[in-house]
Design a protein around this motif. Structure first.
Motif, PDB file in Angstrom:
ATOM      1  N   GLU A 126     -59.038  11.409  -2.121  1.00  0.00           N
ATOM      2  CA  GLU A 126     -59.745  10.647  -1.273  1.00  0.00           C
ATOM      3  C   GLU A 126     -60.685   9.806  -2.087  1.00  0.00           C
ATOM      4  O   GLU A 126     -60.737   8.513  -1.765  1.00  0.00           O
ATOM      5  N   SER A 127     -61.112  10.306  -2.996  1.00  0.00           N
ATOM      6  CA  SER A 127     -62.086   9.568  -4.161  1.00  0.00           C
ATOM      7  C   SER A 127     -61.152   8.601  -4.766  1.00  0.00           C
ATOM      8  O   SER A 127     -61.669   7.236  -4.671  1.00  0.00           O
ATOM      9  N   LEU A 128     -60.205   8.793  -5.394  1.00  0.00           N
ATOM     10  CA  LEU A 128     -59.099   7.814  -5.658  1.00  0.00           C
ATOM     11  C   LEU A 128     -58.550   6.758  -4.632  1.00  0.00           C
ATOM     12  O   LEU A 128     -58.664   5.478  -5.208  1.00  0.00           O
ATOM     13  N   ALA A 129     -58.530   6.911  -3.429  1.00  0.00           N
ATOM     14  CA  ALA A 129     -57.906   6.177  -2.249  1.00  0.00           C
ATOM     15  C   ALA A 129     -59.186   5.409  -1.946  1.00  0.00           C
ATOM     16  O   ALA A 129     -58.967   3.964  -2.029  1.00  0.00           O
ATOM     17  N   GLU A 130     -60.430   5.916  -2.135  1.00  0.00           N
ATOM     18  CA  GLU A 130     -61.711   4.858  -1.873  1.00  0.00           C
ATOM     19  C   GLU A 130     -61.862   3.710  -3.149  1.00  0.00           C
ATOM     20  O   GLU A 130     -62.239   2.759  -2.688  1.00  0.00           O
ATOM     21  N   GLN A 131     -61.089   4.210  -4.193  1.00  0.00           N
ATOM     22  CA  GLN A 131     -61.366   3.191  -5.067  1.00  0.00           C
ATOM     23  C   GLN A 131     -60.050   2.159  -5.251  1.00  0.00           C
ATOM     24  O   GLN A 131     -59.876   1.380  -6.072  1.00  0.00           O
ATOM     25  N   GLY A 132     -59.205   2.393  -4.373  1.00  0.00           N
ATOM     26  CA  GLY A 132     -57.941   1.556  -4.285  1.00  0.00           C
ATOM     27  C   GLY A 132     -56.882   2.132  -5.194  1.00  0.00           C
ATOM     28  O   GLY A 132     -56.018   1.178  -5.644  1.00  0.00           O
ATOM     29  N   VAL A 133     -56.998   3.216  -5.819  1.00  0.00           N
ATOM     30  CA  VAL A 133     -56.065   3.629  -6.685  1.00  0.00           C
ATOM     31  C   VAL A 133     -54.931   4.486  -6.045  1.00  0.00           C
ATOM     32  O   VAL A 133     -55.051   5.349  -5.199  1.00  0.00           O
ATOM     33  N   VAL A 134     -53.524   3.604  -6.325  1.00  0.00           N
ATOM     34  CA  VAL A 134     -52.502   4.438  -5.663  1.00  0.00           C
ATOM     35  C   VAL A 134     -51.788   5.556  -6.633  1.00  0.00           C
ATOM     36  O   VAL A 134     -51.636   5.073  -7.854  1.00  0.00           O
ATOM     37  N   TRP A 194     -43.274  19.766 -22.821  1.00  0.00           N
ATOM     38  CA  TRP A 194     -42.316  21.060 -22.865  1.00  0.00           C
ATOM     39  C   TRP A 194     -42.245  21.272 -21.214  1.00  0.00           C
ATOM     40  O   TRP A 194     -43.613  21.528 -20.769  1.00  0.00           O
ATOM     41  N   ALA A 195     -41.255  21.705 -20.530  1.00  0.00           N
ATOM     42  CA  ALA A 195     -41.179  22.009 -19.217  1.00  0.00           C
ATOM     43  C   ALA A 195     -40.048  23.188 -19.336  1.00  0.00           C
ATOM     44  O   ALA A 195     -38.911  22.957 -19.800  1.00  0.00           O
ATOM     45  N   ALA A 196     -40.261  24.458 -18.494  1.00  0.00           N
ATOM     46  CA  ALA A 196     -39.028  25.347 -18.374  1.00  0.00           C
ATOM     47  C   ALA A 196     -38.092  24.656 -17.671  1.00  0.00           C
ATOM     48  O   ALA A 196     -36.876  25.120 -17.637  1.00  0.00           O
ATOM     49  N   ASP A 197     -38.612  23.930 -16.625  1.00  0.00           N
ATOM     50  CA  ASP A 197     -37.573  23.254 -15.519  1.00  0.00           C
ATOM     51  C   ASP A 197     -37.463  21.817 -15.846  1.00  0.00           C
ATOM     52  O   ASP A 197     -38.543  21.046 -15.593  1.00  0.00           O
ATOM     53  N   THR A 198     -36.285  21.133 -16.515  1.00  0.00           N
ATOM     54  CA  THR A 198     -36.571  19.731 -16.905  1.00  0.00           C
ATOM     55  C   THR A 198     -36.045  18.862 -15.511  1.00  0.00           C
ATOM     56  O   THR A 198     -35.910  17.490 -15.935  1.00  0.00           O
ATOM     57  N   THR A 199     -36.069  19.467 -14.381  1.00  0.00           N
ATOM     58  CA  THR A 199     -35.509  18.495 -13.237  1.00  0.00           C
ATOM     59  C   THR A 199     -36.745  17.669 -13.061  1.00  0.00           C
ATOM     60  O   THR A 199     -37.796  18.516 -12.560  1.00  0.00           O
ATOM     61  N   GLU A 200     -36.595  16.484 -12.690  1.00  0.00           N
ATOM     62  CA  GLU A 200     -37.672  15.493 -12.130  1.00  0.00           C
ATOM     63  C   GLU A 200     -37.839  15.799 -10.745  1.00  0.00           C
ATOM     64  O   GLU A 200     -36.997  15.899  -9.989  1.00  0.00           O
ATOM     65  N   LEU A 201     -39.237  15.976 -10.469  1.00  0.00           N
ATOM     66  CA  LEU A 201     -39.615  16.404  -9.105  1.00  0.00           C
ATOM     67  C   LEU A 201     -39.746  15.188  -8.363  1.00  0.00           C
ATOM     68  O   LEU A 201     -40.035  13.934  -9.007  1.00  0.00           O
ATOM     69  N   GLU A 202     -39.571  15.100  -6.846  1.00  0.00           N
ATOM     70  CA  GLU A 202     -39.924  14.014  -6.424  1.00  0.00           C
ATOM     71  C   GLU A 202     -41.370  13.935  -5.925  1.00  0.00           C
ATOM     72  O   GLU A 202     -42.223  14.951  -5.936  1.00  0.00           O
ATOM     73  N   VAL A 203     -41.582  12.923  -6.483  1.00  0.00           N
ATOM     74  CA  VAL A 203     -43.338  12.405  -6.724  1.00  0.00           C
ATOM     75  C   VAL A 203     -43.878  11.691  -5.108  1.00  0.00           C
ATOM     76  O   VAL A 203     -43.189  10.820  -4.870  1.00  0.00           O
ATOM     77  N   SER A 204     -44.704  12.048  -4.714  1.00  0.00           N
ATOM     78  CA  SER A 204     -45.419  11.617  -3.567  1.00  0.00           C
ATOM     79  C   SER A 204     -46.527  10.642  -4.049  1.00  0.00           C
ATOM     80  O   SER A 204     -47.300  10.881  -4.843  1.00  0.00           O
ATOM     81  N   ARG A 205     -46.546   9.549  -3.081  1.00  0.00           N
ATOM     82  CA  ARG A 205     -47.489   8.625  -3.250  1.00  0.00           C
ATOM     83  C   ARG A 205     -48.458   8.582  -2.202  1.00  0.00           C
ATOM     84  O   ARG A 205     -48.137   8.622  -1.067  1.00  0.00           O
ATOM     85  N   GLY A 206     -49.800   8.324  -2.641  1.00  0.00           N
ATOM     86  CA  GLY A 206     -50.975   8.401  -1.979  1.00  0.00           C
ATOM     87  C   GLY A 206     -51.117   7.106  -1.249  1.00  0.00           C
ATOM     88  O   GLY A 206     -50.630   5.969  -1.685  1.00  0.00           O
TER      89      GLY A 206
END
Length: 448
Positions: A56-64, A436-448
């Motif tokens: 919410e704080s980021l959204a109030e600053q207009g940050v996506v 480093w990551a144990a699982d190198t599969t890129e995750l679906e990223v949600s946008r605010g």
């Protein structure tokens, strides 16, 4: 692994904000947060708190912002406050059990003189640290080929050139100049320093000079202290009742041979080695007065319990350090004296040792986890300034470690992490970059 926080670096710019959320976030310098979040931009932390508040704080600053979730624990990257990465290829030595320091030293020396690719071994050790959630390290080197490993691997911390076996005469004739030249070869990114090996392996003049060499450059020192039983106090008044400080003998061993009972900690303190720009490793054979000296000088001690166990030494007096309020950090030491470079194994061992020594405080798990993060950063002088690390707070470097540890409650999650976190690291980030990551599969990223 569930929900490793992996992202495509190609789609991330220095102005983008990514919010990393987890079942439990442990900032170290603030209360643990169920359903917590850490927002990162340009390699630095810009918000820490409950997920709803951060987003919410980021959204109030207009940050996506992008959001990446991890089902487990998110905490600061671990700080390994004592290691020798170049000895990673000497793991066969560390897989045995020894009957004391001399017994182990014989096995170490036999292996050390064999052919080794110190650079490759050190780089393999660096990768092991990253896989264990470690983001910074105090790395002690003896071969020039291992010097650039921290710089090239992306790890933060300090590369310390180890100094040992110099007599007063040889040091003044050629040693000092050689060591200055070696120090100047160490990349200042991430950091450089000198490690006078131990009070018993150097004469007095090198121990006097080395702190001055590094302090003139604004650098740091790190030494082994209280690791071997003979470094502890003994009975003895020395020569004609004179205080040992007044007898001009050339070394700690000479002092002992003359019948003085002072400890190694007293000896290096008298030479001006200790201070807030110095931290020591092991601290096993120290009396209450020795430990008080460390506190008085602002000197942290990196405890390495599994290394002590392999060598056949006593356990460090961790309960006393905790009760007395001594600044402590944690190190793995090297594979030549430890089964692994996973700092969480040493965390679990210290919890067990502290309980066996009578520590009953409810804060034990949190304090040991703090020693593995903020305590290590403080020992290396990395807890302050623009690149501060070891905790999750606004302005700190985004050095993050993710652990696949189930969380039922805050208290249960912290206990589970401290007692069974070894081998559970799932991803490591340094300066906001996934390394480093144990699982190198890129995750679906949600946008605010």
């Amino acid at each position: 692994m569930t929900g490793a926080p992996v992202q495509n670096a190609a789609t991330t710019s220095t102005n983008d904000v990514t919010v990393y959320t987890a079942t439990l976030v442990i900032p170290i310098t603030a209360p643990p947060i169920l359903g917590g979040a850490v927002a990162v931009r340009g390699g630095k932390i810009v918000h820490v708190g409950e997920r709803a508040w951060v987003t919410e704080s980021l959204a109030e600053q207009g940050v996506v912002a992008r959001e990446v979730h991890h089902d487990g624990i998110l905490m600061p990257g671990l700080v390994n406050a004592h290691s020798h990465l170049q000895y990673t290829g000497m793991a066969a030595v560390g897989q045995r059990q020894y009957n004391g320091f001399e017994d182990w030293a014989e096995a170490f020396n036999r292996d050390y003189v064999l052919p080794h690719d110190w650079y490759a071994d050190a780089m393999a050790g660096a990768q092991s640290l990253l896989r264990a959630g470690t983001t910074s390290v105090a790395d002690i080197v003896t071969d020039p080929t291992a010097i650039p490993v921290l710089h090239e691997s992306g790890l933060h911390g300090i590369t310390y050139w180890e100094v040992m076996s110099w007599t007063n005469e040889d040091w003044q004739e050629r040693g000092r100049q050689l060591i200055v030249e070696e120090l100047d070869r160490i990349p200042t990114t991430p950091g450089a320093g000198l490690s006078p090996h131990a009070p018993y392996s150097l004469d007095a003049i090198p121990l006097l000079d080395i702190p001055d060499i590094v302090r003139q450059r604004g650098l740091r020192t790190h030494l082994h202290l209280g690791e071997a039983a003979f470094e502890g106090e003994r009975d003895g008044s020395g020569v004609d009742g004179e205080p040992w400080q007044m007898v001009k003998l050339e070394s700690f061993r000479a002092m002992r041979s003359a019948g003085f009972g002072m400890s190694a900690t007293e000896f290096v303190d008298q030479l001006g080695v200790l201070g807030p720009d110095c931290h020591v490793a092991h601290g096993v054979y120290m009396t209450a007065s020795d430990r008080a000296l460390l506190r008085k000088r602002g000197t942290s001690v990196a405890l390495c319990p599994r290394s002590n166990e392999v060598i056949g030494l006593d356990a460090p007096p961790v309960a006393e350090y905790l009760v007395e309020g001594s600044p402590i950090a944690i190190g793995t030491d090297s594979l030549s004296s430890s089964p692994s470079l996973d700092l969480m194994h040493d965390v679990a061992t210290l919890v067990e040792v502290a309980r066996s020594q009578g520590y009953r405080g409810d804060d034990l798990h949190e304090r040991i986890l703090s020693a593995a993060t903020l305590g290590g950063a403080h020992a290396l002088g990395l807890d302050l300034g623009p690149d501060r690390t070891g905790y999750l707070a606004v302005g700190a470097r985004a050095d993050l470690a993710f652990f696949d540890v189930p969380v039922v409650s805050v208290a249960d999650g912290i206990v589970a992490l401290a007692e069974a976190g070894a081998g559970r690291a799932s991803a490591t980030m340094i300066g906001g970059e996934l390394v480093w990551a144990a699982d190198t599969t890129e995750l679906e990223v949600s946008r605010g």
